[in-house]
Design an enzyme around this catalytic site. Structure first.
Site, PDB file in Angstrom:
ATOM      1  NE  ARG A  65     -22.876  -2.786   2.552  1.00 65.32           N
ATOM      2  CZ  ARG A  65     -22.728  -1.513   2.386  1.00 65.32           C
ATOM      3  NH1 ARG A  65     -21.618  -0.811   3.217  1.00 65.32           N
ATOM      4  NH2 ARG A  65     -23.358  -0.951   1.651  1.00 65.32           N
TER       5      ARG A  65
ATOM      6  CB  VAL B 287     -14.991 -10.464  12.449  1.00 63.47           C
ATOM      7  CG1 VAL B 287     -14.791 -10.773  13.982  1.00 63.47           C
ATOM      8  CG2 VAL B 287     -15.860 -11.514  11.796  1.00 63.47           C
TER       9      VAL B 287
ATOM     10  N   GLY C 108     -15.121 -15.419  11.382  1.00 63.05           N
ATOM     11  CA  GLY C 108     -15.499 -15.182   9.947  1.00 63.05           C
ATOM     12  C   GLY C 108     -15.782 -16.596   9.393  1.00 63.05           C
TER      13      GLY C 108
ATOM     14  CE1 TYR D 151     -17.281 -13.969   1.738  1.00 59.65           C
ATOM     15  CE2 TYR D 151     -15.988 -12.193   0.731  1.00 59.65           C
ATOM     16  CZ  TYR D 151     -16.908 -12.548   1.838  1.00 59.65           C
ATOM     17  OH  TYR D 151     -17.656 -11.775   2.523  1.00 59.65           O
TER      18      TYR D 151
END
Length: 168
Positions: A94, A97, A107, A141
């Site tokens: 998990r 923000v 982040g 990501y």
């Protein structure tokens, strides 16, 4: 770096989980209702970015052990690994923000903490694995060097060798 006094620490009963809102109800609910139980049961380890001045959780993430089937990795990476069917990995389960703190680069700041914490661990792990909840998360990501598993567009990984190079 956050523009406020902070700590990044294990979730504890002194943290104000009730007011956390990231914009994704499932992540908000997890922090309020499940994260403490997961910690006590050794299922996941939740860490919080705690604003010391306001006593608010600015963000959080969870880490857990997982494994990767070697056959799921690209051939170029697979060729450099031992011939085990599974290799150890760390799951970034998990990651969120709070809305009041979004847009401040927290982040990326938290992700650096994640990667450093895993790199400094004394437990072997071949990669960090994430399951992106949506396209925005996947793009985040990928921007930070994660690669999609072949045939699994929402599941990404970042090899520890890459992480070690980033911090060298």
């Amino acid at each position: 770096m956050p523009a406020f006094a902070y700590t990044i620490e294990l979730l504890n009963s002194g943290h104000n989980r009730v007011d956390f809102r990231c914009g994704t109800e499932v992540l908000d609910r997890y922090l309020r209702e499940q994260a403490g139980q997961d910690l006590r049961r050794y299922v996941a380890t939740p860490f919080v970015l705690h604003d010391l001045d306001t006593n608010q959780i600015a963000g959080y993430y969870t880490l857990a052990a997982t494994s990767i089937q070697v056959e799921d990795l690209p051939e170029a990476l697979r060729a450099r690994l031992p011939r085990y069917p599974l290799v150890p990995a760390t799951l970034l389960g998990r990651f969120a923000v709070d809305e009041r703190f979004q847009g401040q680069g927290l982040g990326a700041f938290l992700l650096v903490d994640v990667l450093w914490r895993i790199l400094m661990s004394e437990i072997a792990t071949m990669a960090v694995v994430v399951d992106a909840k949506n396209e925005q998360a996947r793009a985040f990501y990928q921007h930070h060097g994660f690669t999609m598993f072949p045939g699994q567009p929402q599941r990404l990984y970042l090899p520890m060798a890459s992480i070690a190079r980033q911090f060298s």
